[in-house]
Scaffold this motif. Structure first.
Motif, PDB file in Angstrom:
ATOM      1  N   ASN A 115       0.944  -1.267   0.275  1.00  0.00           N
ATOM      2  CA  ASN A 115       0.136   0.145   0.102  1.00  0.00           C
ATOM      3  C   ASN A 115       0.742   1.357  -0.116  1.00  0.00           C
ATOM      4  OD1 ASN A 115       0.982  -0.166   2.772  1.00  0.00           O
ATOM      5  ND2 ASN A 115      -1.137  -1.014   3.270  1.00  0.00           N
ATOM      6  N   ALA A 116       2.171   1.071  -0.477  1.00  0.00           N
ATOM      7  CA  ALA A 116       2.769   2.537  -0.391  1.00  0.00           C
ATOM      8  C   ALA A 116       4.246   2.228  -1.166  1.00  0.00           C
ATOM      9  CB  ALA A 116       3.214   2.920   1.124  1.00  0.00           C
ATOM     10  N   VAL A 159       2.191   9.804  -8.512  1.00  0.00           N
ATOM     11  CA  VAL A 159       1.129  10.373  -7.497  1.00  0.00           C
ATOM     12  C   VAL A 159      -0.133  10.031  -7.964  1.00  0.00           C
ATOM     13  CG1 VAL A 159       0.177  12.151  -6.007  1.00  0.00           C
ATOM     14  CG2 VAL A 159       2.574  11.858  -5.980  1.00  0.00           C
ATOM     15  N   HIS A 163      -2.347   6.685  -6.449  1.00  0.00           N
ATOM     16  CA  HIS A 163      -3.516   6.931  -5.762  1.00  0.00           C
ATOM     17  C   HIS A 163      -4.690   6.411  -6.590  1.00  0.00           C
ATOM     18  CE1 HIS A 163      -1.986  10.843  -3.649  1.00  0.00           C
ATOM     19  NE2 HIS A 163      -1.643   9.448  -3.290  1.00  0.00           N
ATOM     20  N   ASN A 166      -4.920   2.809  -4.821  1.00  0.00           N
ATOM     21  CA  ASN A 166      -4.900   3.256  -3.158  1.00  0.00           C
ATOM     22  C   ASN A 166      -3.539   2.837  -2.558  1.00  0.00           C
ATOM     23  OD1 ASN A 166      -7.849   3.737  -2.938  1.00  0.00           O
ATOM     24  ND2 ASN A 166      -8.177   1.443  -3.343  1.00  0.00           N
ATOM     25  N   GLU A 168      -0.141   4.811  -1.172  1.00  0.00           N
ATOM     26  CA  GLU A 168       0.541   6.075  -0.895  1.00  0.00           C
ATOM     27  C   GLU A 168       1.883   6.500  -1.564  1.00  0.00           C
ATOM     28  OE1 GLU A 168       0.838   6.816   3.369  1.00  0.00           O
ATOM     29  OE2 GLU A 168      -1.300   7.099   3.353  1.00  0.00           O
ATOM     30  N   HIS A 170       5.441   8.449  -0.812  1.00  0.00           N
ATOM     31  CA  HIS A 170       6.336   9.049   0.133  1.00  0.00           C
ATOM     32  C   HIS A 170       7.261   9.616  -0.686  1.00  0.00           C
ATOM     33  CE1 HIS A 170       4.421   7.694   4.059  1.00  0.00           C
ATOM     34  NE2 HIS A 170       3.739   7.150   3.087  1.00  0.00           N
ATOM     35  N   ASP A 234       1.806  11.921   0.089  1.00  0.00           N
ATOM     36  CA  ASP A 234       1.348  11.336   1.185  1.00  0.00           C
ATOM     37  C   ASP A 234       2.339  11.727   2.336  1.00  0.00           C
ATOM     38  OD1 ASP A 234      -1.369  10.194   0.479  1.00  0.00           O
ATOM     39  OD2 ASP A 234       0.345   9.256  -0.839  1.00  0.00           O
ATOM     40  N   LYS A 296       2.714  13.068   6.266  1.00  0.00           N
ATOM     41  CA  LYS A 296       3.661  12.224   7.182  1.00  0.00           C
ATOM     42  C   LYS A 296       5.223  12.638   6.799  1.00  0.00           C
ATOM     43  CE  LYS A 296       0.029   9.131   6.924  1.00  0.00           C
ATOM     44  NZ  LYS A 296      -0.372   7.702   6.091  1.00  0.00           N
ATOM     45  N   ILE A 438      -3.343   1.837   5.345  1.00  0.00           N
ATOM     46  CA  ILE A 438      -2.171   2.266   6.186  1.00  0.00           C
ATOM     47  C   ILE A 438      -2.381   2.705   7.474  1.00  0.00           C
ATOM     48  CG2 ILE A 438      -0.789   4.450   6.238  1.00  0.00           C
ATOM     49  CD1 ILE A 438      -0.171   3.063   3.844  1.00  0.00           C
TER      50      ILE A 438
END
Length: 444
Positions: A115-116, A159, A163, A166, A168, A170, A234, A296, A438
């Motif tokens: 998820n990221a 990005v 997205h 779903n 993220e 960083h 994110d 974050k 997350i």
């Protein structure tokens, strides 16, 4: 009579065994499914239950685990762009080809229920996005300062595409590194080493900016603010490169330190260096959250704070060699998550993965999350040739500590997953069979 006595002894022995092991369901921490509850097997979703943990209950009562065992878990991979480690595979590829590679990475991440991604956008004072402050990256177009043609913005692209899935994003930046060791290309005129030549040093064949310069610090903060303001990232992420890893000589910041002393500063040089890094971290954290309170901030430091801490651990001291008081950042809540690079195996006592992870989560006095970094690249036969089961065991060890804020894992790096080295993609598909969101950060 003998048979009767034997039977009674057998039953008594079983009762003792059951008494010892009875009703431990609420304390037994399954490495994958967490803490269970004693309920009727008919009410246990998908029959995810285990016998032997609810023995004082009727036979139909078992230790049941949730059908969605990992509702919250950070599952990420680094996408390294420096030296084209992960992406793009070619600096001369067309934007369409480079975009297709990014889509393939994101599709792999999505298929695995990760998820990221931690996407490196500023590896050496350059940009993988449209910046008015810094030059386009050599690693994107083959020429430092040259824009892609036709023009596109990789950060906007990833990005948007992430997205949709779903996932993220960083944005990973390296604050002080100006040029990689051995590189000889001419720096573009708007590179930070050209802006602040007084504070640009050649060290260990790198170009490195002086963390003691307030002008350099302020510039890096401005770059970060610009990213947070213009892009829907994110998170902002920094890794372990603050002061550089040494080459046996002292970092050439004597004039900056002398100026500090002449202005009334009283810290010794090592404490002064740590103070410089602390100031950058604190300022970045504060200012990015003024712009976007929910963004974050994470740092992935070298996995050992100090040599000998915790007891039995030996290795490079990031506190003394890189001048990073990483423990203080976690204790004071100057990060939203910490990703210590625990690039060691479970079993060696000198740098034991579970021993170090346990130490790191103990330092999170303000409830900040800990997502350890895992060296998936070390399963490669050309690297350390670790067995792939090492990664599985490390994820399960992390999960066994999730009630103490160890809430996920970050893998370095994504290409080994995409290439399915030693079947790692297959193993992650099993570990991440269930989707997870997350972890929520209540303080943001």
């Amino acid at each position: 009579m003998v048979t009767l006595i034997t039977t009674l002894l057998f039953c008594a022995l079983n009762l003792v065994i059951f008494e010892v092991h009875a009703n431990t369901c609420d304390t037994y921490n399954h490495p994958q499914y967490g803490i269970g509850q004693c309920i009727d097997t008919n009410d246990c979703p998908n029959a995810l239950y285990q016998s032997g943990l609810c023995e004082s209950h009727p036979i139909n009562i078992k230790c049941c685990f949730s059908v969605e065992p990992m509702k919250e878990e950070f599952r990420a991979a680094w996408i390294a762009t420096v030296a084209n480690i992960d992406w793009p595979s070619s600096r001369t590829a067309t934007p369409t080809q480079q975009q297709a590679e990014l889509i393939n990475i994101l599709n792999t991440v999505q298929t695995l229920n990760m998820n990221a991604v931690v996407f490196q956008i500023r590896p050496t004072g350059d940009a993988f996005y449209a910046s008015t402050l810094e030059p386009w990256s050599l690693y994107l177009t083959g020429t430092h300062g040259k824009a892609p043609s036709p023009l596109w913005d990789p950060l906007t692209f990833i990005v948007n595409e992430a997205h949709k899935r779903n996932i993220e994003v960083h944005a990973w930046i390296n604050p002080y590194r100006g040029r990689m060791a051995g590189s000889t290309y001419e720096l573009a005129s708007n590179h930070m080493a050209k802006r602040f030549p007084k504070y640009a040093y050649t060290y260990n064949n790198y170009i490195w900016m002086d963390p003691g310069s307030t002008e350099v610090q302020n510039f890096i903060v401005n770059v970060t603010e610009d990213i947070v303001r213009r892009y829907a990232v994110d998170g902002i992420h920094m890794d372990d490169y603050f002061y550089p890893y040494g080459d046996g000589t002292d970092f050439p910041d004597a004039s900056t330190y002398t100026a500090y002393q002449q202005s009334g500063g009283t810290l010794n040089k090592n404490d002064w260096r740590r103070s410089n890094v602390n100031t950058l971290v604190r300022t970045m954290y504060t200012k990015m959250h003024i712009i976007r309170p929910k963004v974050k901030f994470g740092i992935s430091p070298f996995g050992i704070w100090k040599n000998g801490v915790p007891q039995g651990i030996t290795g490079l001291s990031s506190y003394d060699s890189l001048y990073c008081d990483t423990r203080m950042w976690l204790e004071e809540g100057l990060v939203d998550y910490m990703t210590p690079q625990l690039y060691w195996q479970i079993d060696p006592p000198a740098q034991s993965y579970p021993v170090l992870l346990d130490w790191w989560i103990q330092q999170s006095k303000k409830g900040r999350h800990v997502y350890p970094g895992n060296a998936v690249y070390r399963i490669s036969p050309t690297e350390h040739n670790w067995p792939v089961i090492e990664m599985v065991r490390q994820v399960n060890i992390t999960r066994s500590m999730r009630n103490r804020l160890a809430l996920g894992n970050v893998f370095y790096s994504v290409k080994h997953i995409v290439q399915n080295v030693k079947g790692i993609k297959n193993e992650l598909a099993i570990l991440y069979k269930q989707k997870a969101i997350i972890p929520k950060m209540s303080w943001l």
